[in-house]
Design a protein around this motif. Structure first.
Motif, PDB file in Angstrom:
ATOM      1  N   ASP A   1      -1.152   4.121   8.499  1.00  0.00           N
ATOM      2  CA  ASP A   1      -1.154   2.679   8.226  1.00  0.00           C
ATOM      3  C   ASP A   1      -0.055   1.974   9.004  1.00  0.00           C
TER       4      ASP A   1
ATOM      5  N   PRO B   1       0.849  -1.197   0.000  1.00  0.00           N
ATOM      6  CA  PRO B   1       0.000   0.000   0.000  1.00  0.00           C
ATOM      7  C   PRO B   1       0.882   1.242   0.000  1.00  0.00           C
TER       8      PRO B   1
ATOM      9  N   SER C   1       3.868  -5.479   6.760  1.00  0.00           N
ATOM     10  CA  SER C   1       3.403  -6.730   6.163  1.00  0.00           C
ATOM     11  C   SER C   1       4.510  -7.777   6.186  1.00  0.00           C
TER      12      SER C   1
ATOM     13  N   ASN D   1       7.949   4.134  -2.999  1.00  0.00           N
ATOM     14  CA  ASN D   1       7.127   3.597  -1.919  1.00  0.00           C
ATOM     15  C   ASN D   1       7.807   2.404  -1.243  1.00  0.00           C
TER      16      ASN D   1
END
Length: 177
Positions: free
Chosen positions: A50, A44, A57, A90
């Motif tokens: 988050d 994401p 993750s 990212n």
């Protein structure tokens, strides 16, 4: 774990940078390596919210561990509007939040390619300056301009560029000894 980890900074299923990585790893003889297809690593968009709410993750933790367990990294970055892709930036953002020095002690062969004459040089230069901030050492570089003219049958077709790539790859491999 693989002595060399190889991937492109792109999550596109038609990535020309991934094709350059595949070509490069096809030249590795007597080398242990692992090639990652980043289309299998959806992350994401980084957000502190988050990060606080969901944490990291498993695939991010595994990617960081794969990088840290490798002696060397073969990386080819794609370019969007003169910069690394939002996807790759990212990935760097997430990895650096998990461990600021996620590249500590890692030798990097940095590459780029594009369909244009500059060969992704904008993204290449930005990435080259970013990786040392995370502990990586860029020991060899290569940029392939005009991908669709200089890459045929899954190989660099321009002999001068092919030799330049081979020299860079050899330089990289010698730093891993």
């Amino acid at each position: 774990m693989a002595a060399i980890l190889a991937f492109a900074g792109s999550n596109s299923s038609t990535s020309i940078n991934y094709r350059l990585v595949q070509y490069t790893t096809s030249l590795l003889e007597n080398q242990e390596f692992r090639q990652l297809n980043m289309t299998r690593y959806p992350f994401p968009m980084f957000s502190e919210d988050d990060e606080k709410q969901k944490g990291y993750s498993n695939s991010l933790v595994e990617l960081k561990e794969d990088i840290q367990n490798a002696k060397g990294l073969i990386l080819s970055v794609n370019e969007h509007n003169g910069n690394p892709s939002a996807y790759f930036k990212n990935v760097l953002d997430w990895l650096s939040r998990l461990d600021r020095n996620f590249l500590e002690g890692t030798k990097v062969f940095l590459m780029s390619t594009s369909g244009g004459k500059r060969g992704g040089k904008g993204a290449f230069e930005v990435t080259k300056s970013l990786l040392p901030r995370f502990g990586g050492e860029v020991v060899a570089t290569f940029s392939l301009p005009l991908f669709y003219e200089n890459f045929e049958n899954e190989s660099i077709s321009n002999e001068e560029l092919k030799k330049e790539h081979a020299v860079a790859l050899t330089t990289f491999l010698e730093t891993l000894k």
